[in-house]
Design a protein around this motif. Sequence first.
Motif, mmCIF file in Angstrom:
data_model
loop_
_atom_site.group_PDB
_atom_site.id
_atom_site.type_symbol
_atom_site.label_atom_id
_atom_site.label_comp_id
_atom_site.label_asym_id
_atom_site.label_seq_id
_atom_site.Cartn_x
_atom_site.Cartn_y
_atom_site.Cartn_z
ATOM 1 N N SER A 191 -3.860 -11.478 -4.116
ATOM 2 C CA SER A 191 -3.961 -10.429 -3.414
ATOM 3 C C SER A 191 -5.564 -9.829 -3.165
ATOM 4 N N THR A 192 -5.371 -8.952 -2.328
ATOM 5 C CA THR A 192 -6.871 -8.290 -2.058
ATOM 6 C C THR A 192 -6.441 -6.668 -2.413
ATOM 7 N N LEU A 193 -7.400 -6.102 -3.154
ATOM 8 C CA LEU A 193 -7.262 -4.889 -3.611
ATOM 9 C C LEU A 193 -8.607 -4.377 -3.306
ATOM 10 N N ARG A 194 -8.539 -2.953 -2.934
ATOM 11 C CA ARG A 194 -9.727 -2.071 -2.403
ATOM 12 C C ARG A 194 -9.807 -0.628 -3.257
ATOM 13 N N THR A 195 -11.280 -0.392 -3.769
ATOM 14 C CA THR A 195 -11.218 0.886 -4.349
ATOM 15 C C THR A 195 -12.518 1.454 -3.626
ATOM 16 N N GLU A 196 -12.983 2.638 -3.777
ATOM 17 C CA GLU A 196 -13.867 3.336 -3.294
ATOM 18 C C GLU A 196 -15.103 2.509 -2.793
#
Length: 366
Positions: A191-196
């Motif tokens: 999966s791909t996760l994103r933060t600031e």
Amino acid sequence: MTAPAWPLNVPVLTDGVVTLRAHVRGDVQRMNEMANDPDMVRWTAVATPHPLSASEKFAFEIIPHGWDSGTFMCWAIEFEGRYAGNVDIRGKGALTDIGFALHPDCRGRSLTTAAARLAIDHAFVEAGKEAVVWRSQVGNLASLRVAHALGFRLHGVQPDALLERDRIHDAWTGSLRFGDAPYPRTTWRASTLRTERLTLRPLTYDDVPRIVEAGSDPSTRHFLSNLPSPYGTKEALSYIHDSWWKAAIGRDETWAVADEDDRLVATIGVMGLDDPTGGLGEIGYWTHPDARGQGVMTEAARAVVAHALDPEGLDRRRLSLVAAEGNTASLRIAERLGFTRYGTEHGTCRLADGTITDHHVHELLR
């Protein structure tokens, strides 16, 4: 009555999207383009350089002999009216091997999976085959994805299993039996996760130089004393390949933590996702030396923990985290994320200098 010879003995198979058929003269140019494609050269035993005459010989001598002798069923894959690749079932008896290849301009549309499913169905139902074996060079991610999608039992790495252009390679292996459902047995964990500030994504070959830098750094190695020494490109590739394999079998999910320039600054993973109780996992991570002290791992780990505990994510009900005595950075991350220290395993950690110390074990419950 004499049995028909090639091409009349090649059954035409279709699912409405792809069609398997005998090869024709109009296929040769695209066959040759495929044979000279860098990915084909990298991952298969196709002869290189590969002149047009070699493609003609394969299509109109080797393939016909295979059909007529009952040793090699090889179809042309047709998609949208043009040649798209090959799929073949090799072996005269009940135990067979599968091979497949796709022209570069047809990749990324699941055509290989569809074509291979047609060939396997024919092998089992019409040709009397009992098992199909899949093998590919370790690292051939596209081939692994096809085997996973087709429901192959993924067995692991078989050392020294392939001889291609006079070089011996280790192989990923799998098998499919008559009666097996031709659909994935495991959830591919990617999966791909994103933060600031960060993107968490699967590892790629572009990450190799940064992995080598981190794996060679003395401060990284101090608490990860099991890392190979010296640590070079071969070791980084092994790390990436292992992450892909464990993702495919549903055991672990590993992310490259990348900055805004898609430069790897850390890795983090959740291990043990094949836990038989269906709800446990263990967090593990490391940070590249030039990214330490910037809150990178806390930010990345917070996103991973949220994903891991989310019923729509990894659906874990308990996460564990193990940090060595003296690993202040890791212990602080555990505290910031809300993990509770519930015990100490005395004398279970060997540091790079040979010192034996303790592991502190933490947990976080959903």
